[in-house]
Design a protein around this motif. Structure first.
Motif, PDB file in Angstrom:
ATOM      1  N   LYS A  78      83.960  56.190  -5.953  1.00 26.03           N
ATOM      2  CA  LYS A  78      83.390  55.251  -4.972  1.00 26.03           C
ATOM      3  C   LYS A  78      84.237  53.985  -4.901  1.00 26.03           C
ATOM      4  CE  LYS A  78      79.284  57.492  -4.524  1.00 26.03           C
ATOM      5  NZ  LYS A  78      78.989  58.281  -3.339  1.00 26.03           N
ATOM      6  N   LYS A  96      75.599  52.702  -7.542  1.00 25.90           N
ATOM      7  CA  LYS A  96      76.290  53.996  -7.450  1.00 25.90           C
ATOM      8  C   LYS A  96      77.230  54.211  -8.636  1.00 25.90           C
ATOM      9  CE  LYS A  96      76.315  54.150  -2.414  1.00 25.90           C
ATOM     10  NZ  LYS A  96      77.075  54.451  -1.188  1.00 25.90           N
ATOM     11  N   GLU A 112      76.129  47.814  -4.211  1.00 25.78           N
ATOM     12  CA  GLU A 112      76.422  47.444  -2.827  1.00 25.78           C
ATOM     13  C   GLU A 112      75.211  47.028  -2.031  1.00 25.78           C
ATOM     14  OE1 GLU A 112      78.520  50.939  -1.321  1.00 25.78           O
ATOM     15  OE2 GLU A 112      76.738  51.491  -0.203  1.00 25.78           O
ATOM     16  N   GLU A 113      75.508  46.406  -0.938  1.00 26.86           N
ATOM     17  CA  GLU A 113      74.518  45.918   0.013  1.00 26.86           C
ATOM     18  C   GLU A 113      73.748  47.100   0.608  1.00 26.86           C
ATOM     19  OE1 GLU A 113      75.345  43.830   4.392  1.00 26.86           O
ATOM     20  OE2 GLU A 113      76.871  44.947   3.328  1.00 26.86           O
ATOM     21  N   LEU A 126      72.089  49.267   3.441  1.00 23.23           N
ATOM     22  CA  LEU A 126      72.331  49.476   4.866  1.00 23.23           C
ATOM     23  C   LEU A 126      71.077  50.053   5.496  1.00 23.23           C
ATOM     24  CD1 LEU A 126      75.866  51.128   4.592  1.00 23.23           C
ATOM     25  CD2 LEU A 126      75.353  48.757   5.220  1.00 23.23           C
ATOM     26  N   GLU A 184      71.213  57.386   9.641  1.00 25.72           N
ATOM     27  CA  GLU A 184      72.506  57.883   9.146  1.00 25.72           C
ATOM     28  C   GLU A 184      73.020  58.993  10.065  1.00 25.72           C
ATOM     29  OE1 GLU A 184      72.913  58.757   4.920  1.00 25.72           O
ATOM     30  OE2 GLU A 184      71.154  57.510   4.560  1.00 25.72           O
ATOM     31  N   LYS A 223      68.036  63.957   4.072  1.00 27.31           N
ATOM     32  CA  LYS A 223      68.391  63.964   2.649  1.00 27.31           C
ATOM     33  C   LYS A 223      67.186  64.048   1.722  1.00 27.31           C
ATOM     34  CE  LYS A 223      73.015  62.466   2.512  1.00 27.31           C
ATOM     35  NZ  LYS A 223      73.510  61.843   3.732  1.00 27.31           N
ATOM     36  N   GLU A 269      79.562  56.527   2.951  1.00 30.18           N
ATOM     37  CA  GLU A 269      80.384  57.276   2.000  1.00 30.18           C
ATOM     38  C   GLU A 269      81.393  58.125   2.755  1.00 30.18           C
ATOM     39  OE1 GLU A 269      78.684  60.666   0.044  1.00 30.18           O
ATOM     40  OE2 GLU A 269      77.405  61.157   1.746  1.00 30.18           O
TER      41      GLU A 269
HETATM   42  P1  AMP Z   1      76.250  58.524  -1.305  1.00 23.83           P
HETATM   43  O1  AMP Z   1      76.422  59.457  -2.466  1.00 23.83           O
HETATM   44  O2  AMP Z   1      77.080  57.296  -1.369  1.00 23.83           O
HETATM   45  O3  AMP Z   1      76.320  59.252  -0.025  1.00 23.83           O
HETATM   46  O4  AMP Z   1      74.714  58.108  -1.292  1.00 23.83           O
HETATM   47  C1  AMP Z   1      73.686  59.066  -1.194  1.00 23.83           C
HETATM   48  C2  AMP Z   1      72.617  58.584  -0.235  1.00 23.83           C
HETATM   49  O5  AMP Z   1      72.063  57.355  -0.707  1.00 23.83           O
HETATM   50  C3  AMP Z   1      73.136  58.259   1.166  1.00 23.83           C
HETATM   51  O6  AMP Z   1      73.210  59.355   1.987  1.00 23.83           O
HETATM   52  C4  AMP Z   1      72.094  57.275   1.644  1.00 23.83           C
HETATM   53  O7  AMP Z   1      70.931  57.945   2.097  1.00 23.83           O
HETATM   54  C5  AMP Z   1      71.774  56.503   0.398  1.00 23.83           C
HETATM   55  N1  AMP Z   1      72.643  55.311   0.365  1.00 23.83           N
HETATM   56  C6  AMP Z   1      73.876  55.219  -0.169  1.00 23.83           C
HETATM   57  N2  AMP Z   1      74.395  53.985   0.003  1.00 23.83           N
HETATM   58  C7  AMP Z   1      73.454  53.276   0.656  1.00 23.83           C
HETATM   59  C8  AMP Z   1      73.386  51.920   1.129  1.00 23.83           C
HETATM   60  N3  AMP Z   1      74.374  51.043   0.917  1.00 23.83           N
HETATM   61  N4  AMP Z   1      72.262  51.532   1.767  1.00 23.83           N
HETATM   62  C9  AMP Z   1      71.248  52.398   1.968  1.00 23.83           C
HETATM   63  N5  AMP Z   1      71.240  53.678   1.534  1.00 23.83           N
HETATM   64  C10 AMP Z   1      72.336  54.115   0.890  1.00 23.83           C
END
Ligand code: AMP
Ligand code: GLY
Length: 441
Positions: free
Chosen positions: A103, A147, A184-185, A187, A191, A213, A282
């Motif tokens: 990440k 994360k 992180e902030e 969001l 999606e 998800k 991501e």
């Molecule tokens: P990732 O492995 O980074 O894709 O994160 C898995 C899931 O967590 C994402 O598909 C989002 O649903 C949620 N997520 C990740 N980052 C954020 C974020 N900055 N704000 C809100 N939800 C997030």
């Protein structure tokens, strides 16, 4: 073409099923494959994560193209080994796959290429966590997003309003030797998954899709690898794809090339359409699962030619991709306990009957029992794909197929694509991401 597809899940079955529909007939192989894949390709019991074994298989079969489905073989260097052996491969090098595997690496590349993403802080020791959580979420107004830096089989992301839980997850991630964590902030907003095919220079977008998800209806329960998906997105802005190409995909591909680690393969852009504009959530270095099931259902251009052009640096010469106007919806059938656990060896019944309703049945976690019967072999067992003129029609078709299948104690969401289709439907509300762990299989 002779094509070898590496992997054994729903994404790989969707790839094989779509390759089997190309007008030019291919000879299809898969390693290790699954019972659904075995109906359309010759399967080989080879470890997908072993570069030498995959190379040896590709060479012995004399294939023209290897397509790598999952992230683990990419990170293990399977694509590098194939390239070194001069076998055309669809899938990035281990260096380029760090976009998914780390990440903090992805964040560094996004900063260098000025790609919009959530503000973040990388922490390498627990005493940095409180300040990082406050900096990215002042006053705890929004959920905290924590994360794990490395590949964590989907278990690495926690989104929570609970400061103690956010700290605890950060500390757990940092307890591994050399561990680091990205804070992180948050969001807001829906999606979108946009897949881009690249040969390291040229970028070709596929159709946008949306993944569900969370495990339960109403976007409740824990995060999963994905419980369903649909495409197209009738509510999305018409200029979305162009915007992602201009502000995300092309700058990223250019930055990776500038670093001497060109990205060749499938760039999965996971995006949030926030009130303040588009942000990258991501990157993944491979096709998404289950979005692939609906995106490839709608692709009418030959898939083998597209993947081969990407593998051989010839994307710029390819005609524009063509798409069906029909919609596609997929619903995932999961085994009891998913995503926390999964249950193997349960009977799976009704697949033929479901297919007879006009759905496509994609195998994700299945195996063949001693008497030839179909059994569960994982968390996500089957994906039922329905198509129709509108998202609502495709959804109705998918759920007709779902109704025919029986997995004892199994579960599926009943609201996949419920709000997405038809002229009278409202735009999707922002998906809630609060208080989630995340799991994938
Ligand atoms: P990732 O492995 O980074 O894709 O994160 C898995 C899931 O967590 C994402 O598909 C989002 O649903 C949620 N997520 C990740 N980052 C954020 C974020 N900055 N704000 C809100 N939800 C997030
Ligand atoms: N469906 C989410 C993923 O493939 O990562």
């Amino acid at each position: 073409m002779k094509i070898l597809v590496i992997g054994s899940g729903g994404r790989e079955h969707a790839l094989v099923a779509r390759l089997a529909r190309d007008p030019q007939a291919h000879v299809l192989h898969s390693a290790p494959g699954n019972p659904g894949i075995a109906e359309q390709a010759e399967t080989h019991p080879v470890d997908a994560n072993d570069p030498a074994a995959v190379c040896a298989l590709a060479r012995s079969l004399g294939v023209d193209l290897v397509v790598i489905g999952p992230e683990a073989p990419l990170v293990a260097g399977v694509a590098d080994a194939l390239r070194a052996a001069q076998i055309p491969v669809f899938g990035p090098s281990a260096d380029a796959a760090r976009l998914e595997g780390s990440k903090s690496f992805a964040k560094d590349v996004m900063a260098a290429a000025q790609i919009p993403t959530a503000a973040w802080v990388t922490c390498t020791s627990p005493d940095q966590l409180p300040a990082a959580l406050e900096a990215t979420n002042p006053g705890g107004e929004n959920p905290y997003v924590v994360k794990a830096d490395g590949l964590a089989a989907g278990k690495g992301v926690v989104v929570t309003k609970d400061l103690a839980a956010a700290l605890a997850h950060g500390e757990a991630c940092l307890s591994a030797p050399g561990g680091s964590v990205v804070i992180e902030e948050y969001l807001d907003g829906p999606e979108v998954s946009l897949f881009c095919v690249s040969d390291g220079k040229t970028v070709l977008p596929l159709a946008p899709a949306q993944d569900y998800k969370r495990a339960l209806d109403g976007n409740d329960g824990p995060n999963t690898g994905g419980m369903g998906a649909y495409s197209p997105l009738p509510w999305a802005p018409a200029e979305l794809t162009e915007q992602v190409l201009d502000s995300v995909a092309r700058p990223l591909i250019a930055e990776m090339a500038r670093r001497g680690t060109p990205f060749s393969g499938l760039l999965y852009c996971g995006l949030a359409l926030t009130r303040r504009g588009l942000r990258v959530v991501e990157f993944n270095a491979r096709f998404g699962d289950p979005e692939t099931q609906v995106v490839l259902e709608r692709l009418t251009s030959p898939l083998g030619e597209l993947l081969h052009a990407a593998a051989t640096g010839a994307l710029a010469d390819l005609p524009s991709l063509t798409w069906s106007d029909d919609a596609a919806v997929t619903v995932v059938l999961a085994s009891p306990g998913y995503p926390a656990t999964s249950t193997s060896d349960l009977p799976v019944r009704g697949v033929k009957e479901a297919a007879a309703t006009g759905c496509r049945i994609i195998h994700a976690g299945t195996k063949t029992g001693p008497g030839g019967e179909l059994l569960t072999a994982g968390g996500r067992v089957l994906c039922v794909v329905g198509t129709g003129k509108t998202v609502a029609d495709a959804r109705a078709s998918a759920y007709r197929g779902v109704a025919a299948i029986e997995i004892p104690g199994g579960h599926n969401r009943s609201d996949i694509a419920a709000l997405a289709g038809g002229p009278t439907s409202a735009p999707l509300p922002p998906q809630r991401n609060e208080d989630s762990g995340s799991g994938r299989e």
